[in-house]
Design a protein around this motif. Sequence first.
Motif, PDB file in Angstrom:
ATOM      1  N   GLY A  16       9.733  -0.246   0.702  1.00  0.00           N
ATOM      2  CA  GLY A  16       8.513   0.523   0.903  1.00  0.00           C
ATOM      3  C   GLY A  16       8.184   0.813   2.349  1.00  0.00           C
ATOM      4  N   SER A  17       9.086   0.489   3.258  1.00  0.00           N
ATOM      5  CA  SER A  17       8.812   0.745   4.680  1.00  0.00           C
ATOM      6  C   SER A  17       8.911   2.230   5.013  1.00  0.00           C
ATOM      7  CB  SER A  17       9.755  -0.079   5.564  1.00  0.00           C
ATOM      8  OG  SER A  17      11.104   0.247   5.293  1.00  0.00           O
ATOM      9  N   GLY A  18       9.487   3.035   4.105  1.00  0.00           N
ATOM     10  CA  GLY A  18       9.542   4.491   4.335  1.00  0.00           C
ATOM     11  C   GLY A  18      10.929   5.018   4.669  1.00  0.00           C
ATOM     12  N   PHE A 114      15.447   0.866  12.479  1.00  0.00           N
ATOM     13  CA  PHE A 114      14.801  -0.245  11.776  1.00  0.00           C
ATOM     14  C   PHE A 114      13.304   0.012  11.662  1.00  0.00           C
ATOM     15  CE2 PHE A 114      12.929  -4.686  12.203  1.00  0.00           C
ATOM     16  CZ  PHE A 114      12.971  -4.914  10.841  1.00  0.00           C
ATOM     17  N   PHE A 115      12.845   0.153  10.428  1.00  0.00           N
ATOM     18  CA  PHE A 115      11.435   0.423  10.164  1.00  0.00           C
ATOM     19  C   PHE A 115      10.673  -0.877   9.971  1.00  0.00           C
ATOM     20  CE2 PHE A 115      13.125   4.575   8.448  1.00  0.00           C
ATOM     21  CZ  PHE A 115      12.700   5.302   9.547  1.00  0.00           C
ATOM     22  N   GLU A 116       9.783  -1.142  10.915  1.00  0.00           N
ATOM     23  CA  GLU A 116       9.003  -2.375  10.850  1.00  0.00           C
ATOM     24  C   GLU A 116       7.634  -2.090  10.242  1.00  0.00           C
ATOM     25  OE1 GLU A 116       9.336  -5.962  13.991  1.00  0.00           O
ATOM     26  OE2 GLU A 116       8.305  -4.158  14.676  1.00  0.00           O
ATOM     27  N   CYS A 117       7.284  -2.883   9.232  1.00  0.00           N
ATOM     28  CA  CYS A 117       6.026  -2.643   8.514  1.00  0.00           C
ATOM     29  C   CYS A 117       5.553  -3.960   7.914  1.00  0.00           C
ATOM     30  CB  CYS A 117       6.284  -1.607   7.414  1.00  0.00           C
ATOM     31  SG  CYS A 117       4.803  -0.931   6.659  1.00  0.00           S
ATOM     32  N   GLU A 119       4.113  -6.620   5.194  1.00  0.00           N
ATOM     33  CA  GLU A 119       4.308  -6.736   3.744  1.00  0.00           C
ATOM     34  C   GLU A 119       3.097  -6.205   2.989  1.00  0.00           C
ATOM     35  OE1 GLU A 119       5.619 -10.580   2.346  1.00  0.00           O
ATOM     36  OE2 GLU A 119       7.558 -10.381   3.360  1.00  0.00           O
ATOM     37  N   GLU A 120       1.926  -6.433   3.552  1.00  0.00           N
ATOM     38  CA  GLU A 120       0.687  -5.962   2.922  1.00  0.00           C
ATOM     39  C   GLU A 120       0.743  -4.445   2.697  1.00  0.00           C
ATOM     40  OE1 GLU A 120      -2.512  -6.583   5.581  1.00  0.00           O
ATOM     41  OE2 GLU A 120      -3.978  -6.989   3.999  1.00  0.00           O
ATOM     42  N   GLU A 121       1.136  -3.722   3.754  1.00  0.00           N
ATOM     43  CA  GLU A 121       1.212  -2.258   3.665  1.00  0.00           C
ATOM     44  C   GLU A 121       2.347  -1.825   2.731  1.00  0.00           C
ATOM     45  OE1 GLU A 121      -0.578   0.201   4.497  1.00  0.00           O
ATOM     46  OE2 GLU A 121       0.792   1.912   4.407  1.00  0.00           O
ATOM     47  N   MET A 122       3.500  -2.489   2.818  1.00  0.00           N
ATOM     48  CA  MET A 122       4.639  -2.122   1.949  1.00  0.00           C
ATOM     49  C   MET A 122       4.269  -2.341   0.482  1.00  0.00           C
ATOM     50  SD  MET A 122       8.076  -3.221   4.094  1.00  0.00           S
ATOM     51  CE  MET A 122       7.786  -4.972   4.209  1.00  0.00           C
ATOM     52  N   GLU A 123       3.605  -3.452   0.207  1.00  0.00           N
ATOM     53  CA  GLU A 123       3.203  -3.744  -1.177  1.00  0.00           C
ATOM     54  C   GLU A 123       2.255  -2.659  -1.695  1.00  0.00           C
ATOM     55  OE1 GLU A 123       2.111  -7.873  -2.202  1.00  0.00           O
ATOM     56  OE2 GLU A 123       0.323  -6.990  -3.110  1.00  0.00           O
ATOM     57  N   ARG A 124       1.306  -2.273  -0.843  1.00  0.00           N
ATOM     58  CA  ARG A 124       0.348  -1.225  -1.236  1.00  0.00           C
ATOM     59  C   ARG A 124       1.102   0.068  -1.578  1.00  0.00           C
ATOM     60  NH1 ARG A 124      -3.798  -2.411   2.304  1.00  0.00           N
ATOM     61  NH2 ARG A 124      -2.598  -1.553   4.026  1.00  0.00           N
ATOM     62  N   ARG A 125       2.051   0.442  -0.731  1.00  0.00           N
ATOM     63  CA  ARG A 125       2.807   1.687  -0.959  1.00  0.00           C
ATOM     64  C   ARG A 125       3.611   1.626  -2.265  1.00  0.00           C
ATOM     65  NH1 ARG A 125       5.440   2.776   5.039  1.00  0.00           N
ATOM     66  NH2 ARG A 125       3.463   2.916   6.188  1.00  0.00           N
ATOM     67  N   PRO A 173       0.934   6.660   9.897  1.00  0.00           N
ATOM     68  CA  PRO A 173       1.115   7.820   9.005  1.00  0.00           C
ATOM     69  C   PRO A 173       2.508   8.430   9.139  1.00  0.00           C
ATOM     70  CG  PRO A 173      -0.988   7.948  10.147  1.00  0.00           C
ATOM     71  CD  PRO A 173      -0.244   6.807  10.765  1.00  0.00           C
ATOM     72  N   ILE A 174       2.975   9.069   8.070  1.00  0.00           N
ATOM     73  CA  ILE A 174       4.336   9.596   7.986  1.00  0.00           C
ATOM     74  C   ILE A 174       4.713  10.459   9.199  1.00  0.00           C
ATOM     75  CG2 ILE A 174       5.838  11.176   6.653  1.00  0.00           C
ATOM     76  CD1 ILE A 174       4.450  10.137   4.100  1.00  0.00           C
ATOM     77  N   GLU A 175       3.827  11.343   9.611  1.00  0.00           N
ATOM     78  CA  GLU A 175       4.141  12.257  10.729  1.00  0.00           C
ATOM     79  C   GLU A 175       4.310  11.489  12.027  1.00  0.00           C
ATOM     80  OE1 GLU A 175       1.514  12.660   8.640  1.00  0.00           O
ATOM     81  OE2 GLU A 175       2.613  14.074   7.375  1.00  0.00           O
ATOM     82  N   GLU A 176       3.474  10.475  12.249  1.00  0.00           N
ATOM     83  CA  GLU A 176       3.590   9.676  13.481  1.00  0.00           C
ATOM     84  C   GLU A 176       4.902   8.904  13.504  1.00  0.00           C
ATOM     85  OE1 GLU A 176       0.283   7.172  14.661  1.00  0.00           O
ATOM     86  OE2 GLU A 176      -1.125   8.659  13.856  1.00  0.00           O
ATOM     87  N   VAL A 177       5.272   8.372  12.350  1.00  0.00           N
ATOM     88  CA  VAL A 177       6.548   7.645  12.280  1.00  0.00           C
ATOM     89  C   VAL A 177       7.683   8.621  12.583  1.00  0.00           C
ATOM     90  CG1 VAL A 177       8.113   6.328  10.790  1.00  0.00           C
ATOM     91  CG2 VAL A 177       5.637   5.987  10.598  1.00  0.00           C
TER      92      VAL A 177
END
Length: 190
Positions: A16-18, A114-117, A119-125, A173-177
């Motif tokens: 879920g890191s994108g 390497f996408f760092e994120c 776990e809280e955010e990944m779980e939500r996604r 947000p996706i665009e910033e990444v």
Amino acid sequence: LNDKKVTVVFVLGGPGSGKGTQCANIVQHYGFTHLSAGDLLRAEIKSGSENGAMIQNMIKEGKIVPSEVTIKLLQKAMLDSGNDRFLIDGFPRNEENRAAFENVTKIEPEFVLFFECSEEEMERRLLNRHQGRDDDNIDTIRKRFKVFVESSIPVVEHYDLRGKVRKIDAGRPIEEVFNAVKDTFSPYSE
Ligand code: UP5
Ligand code: MG
């Protein structure tokens, strides 16, 4: 495949890191072919292959499918594409995957995104994705996180020691990444 000069970028990061989302963006701007190891394994299940049931069970448990299965699928997809630049998304997931891929293909990645994120955010996604994936339930998600920390982070560390890791803050947000991702690919623009 071995005779050609092939450019490979590994795209790694937690569940879920994108990875898939950003790879779709990258292929639109740069001449890479996106190969998601997870997507190839899910297609293999659907195709009714003799390995299908085994793969399905491993994905449901968040476990890593044997290297030879995944590597064969990746090699075939690379050949079929006719391209010589690849984003390999979600592979290698453990040291054994990494060593086997190097031995079989003789390919070393150009770099590792390497996408760092958190776990809280990944779980939500993942819980909001609703694409019918067998592994997007809270039990399997927790198992995937554990395997990621125990088995996949060491792969990132291996490449970090060799100066190959481009770390991206993927909690934005996706665009910033994607803006951060673009900087790492600018040397590869056509
Ligand atoms: N989203 C994306 N970016 C966002 C952002 N910046 N802000 C807000 N939302 C964002 O994104 C996930 C969700 O989040 C989407 O809804 C998206 O819109 C949103 P996605 O781009 O799909 O993230 P990704 O990192 O690709 O997540 P995925 O679930 O695919 O990662 P996994 O690594 O868990 O899954 P994968 O398909 O790679 O592997 C699944 C399983 O297959 C593994 O657990 C394992 O059992 C098996 N496997 C192997 O055994 N071997 C392999 O080599 C590969 C897989
Ligand atoms: Mg994905």
